[in-house]
Design an enzyme around this catalytic site. Sequence first.
Site, short mmCIF file in Angstrom:
data_model
loop_
_atom_site.label_atom_id
_atom_site.label_comp_id
_atom_site.label_asym_id
_atom_site.label_seq_id
_atom_site.Cartn_x
_atom_site.Cartn_y
_atom_site.Cartn_z
CD1 TRP A 1 -2.46 -1.93 -0.05
CD2 TRP A 1 -3.34 -1.14 1.83
NE1 TRP A 1 -3.56 -2.27 0.28
CE2 TRP A 1 -4.27 -2.03 1.29
CE3 TRP A 1 -3.71 -0.47 3.23
CZ2 TRP A 1 -5.41 -2.42 2.07
CZ3 TRP A 1 -5.04 -0.74 3.82
CH2 TRP A 1 -5.53 -1.49 3.11
CE LYS A 2 4.51 1.12 -4.35
NZ LYS A 2 5.11 1.58 -5.69
N GLY B 1 1.66 -2.63 -6.20
CA GLY B 1 1.17 -1.31 -5.58
C GLY B 1 0.01 -0.74 -5.91
N GLY B 2 -0.07 -0.02 -6.94
CA GLY B 2 -1.40 1.03 -7.00
C GLY B 2 -2.63 -0.07 -7.10
N GLY C 1 4.65 2.00 -11.23
CA GLY C 1 3.58 3.08 -10.93
C GLY C 1 3.52 4.14 -12.47
P1 PGA Z 1 2.81 -0.54 -8.95
O1 PGA Z 1 3.82 -0.56 -7.84
O2 PGA Z 1 2.22 -1.92 -8.93
O3 PGA Z 1 1.98 0.44 -8.59
O4 PGA Z 1 3.70 -0.36 -10.14
C1 PGA Z 1 4.72 -1.96 -7.59
C2 PGA Z 1 5.50 -1.97 -6.45
O5 PGA Z 1 6.16 -0.72 -6.26
O6 PGA Z 1 5.84 -2.60 -5.77
#
Ligand code: PGA
Length: 246
Positions: free
Chosen positions: A10-11, A227-228, A167
């Site tokens: 989720w960052k 991530g996203g 991202g």
């Molecule tokens: P993303 O990020 O799926 O948003 O590209 C992947 C990650 O940084 O683990």
Amino acid sequence: MVRKLAAGNWKMNGLGANIAELEALVAAPAPECDVLICPPATLMGACVKAAQGKIAIGGQDCHSATSGAHTGDISAQMIHDAGGSYVIVGHSERRTDHNESDADVSAKAKAAIEAGLTAIICLGETEAQRDAGETLDVIGAQLAGSLPEGATAENAVIAYEPIWAIGTGRTPTLEQITEVHDSLRADLCARLGNQGQDMRLLYGGSVKPANAAEIFAIGNVNGALVGGASLKAKDFGDIITALSES
Ligand code: PGA
């Protein structure tokens, strides 16, 4: 058979209200793969509770020391104590934003393993390195420097995340992912024998429902670090289903 892993990062996103996304994943039928969410540290306790043991919860980073005067950091032991079972180390955003070296990443992974966590060790090349034909050398050097002694298929996972794909909505071709994952597998087998054969290799970087199935069809891809698309239960659920059916 290697048990596959769908890992969501989720960052620096997520407030209390976002736990509803995790609850929706928990309510879905159990998939044929492991599922992990790494929320921000502030939500870890609440997420462990909401996950009801059906979804693993992990940290996004840890310090290499168990405790001490390190304001703002958290230790692997704290993540374990909070009910976490994994921790991401060496994400490219940490390597860039916090100047983390391979040696730092290796020390963090070692601390994670000693605390009883599974370390997800991230590697990835920049676009300039790929354009210069250096990808396999860069990845090989990062693996050599970041994989701690004592890593096994149980306590370590490798995530290949090309920095230019994170991202951005851009992904490598399937041939490019295959090339890196095959190279990582050969390297791990040479270092660790059977443990290297069984260690899970995740692909990360703009994984979404639309491209998940074709990426998961690659032999040495044992899951994804997302991530996203992990922020919404619907999208992450579709990725989990694609992995479960692969
Ligand atoms: P993303 O990020 O799926 O948003 O590209 C992947 C990650 O940084 O683990």
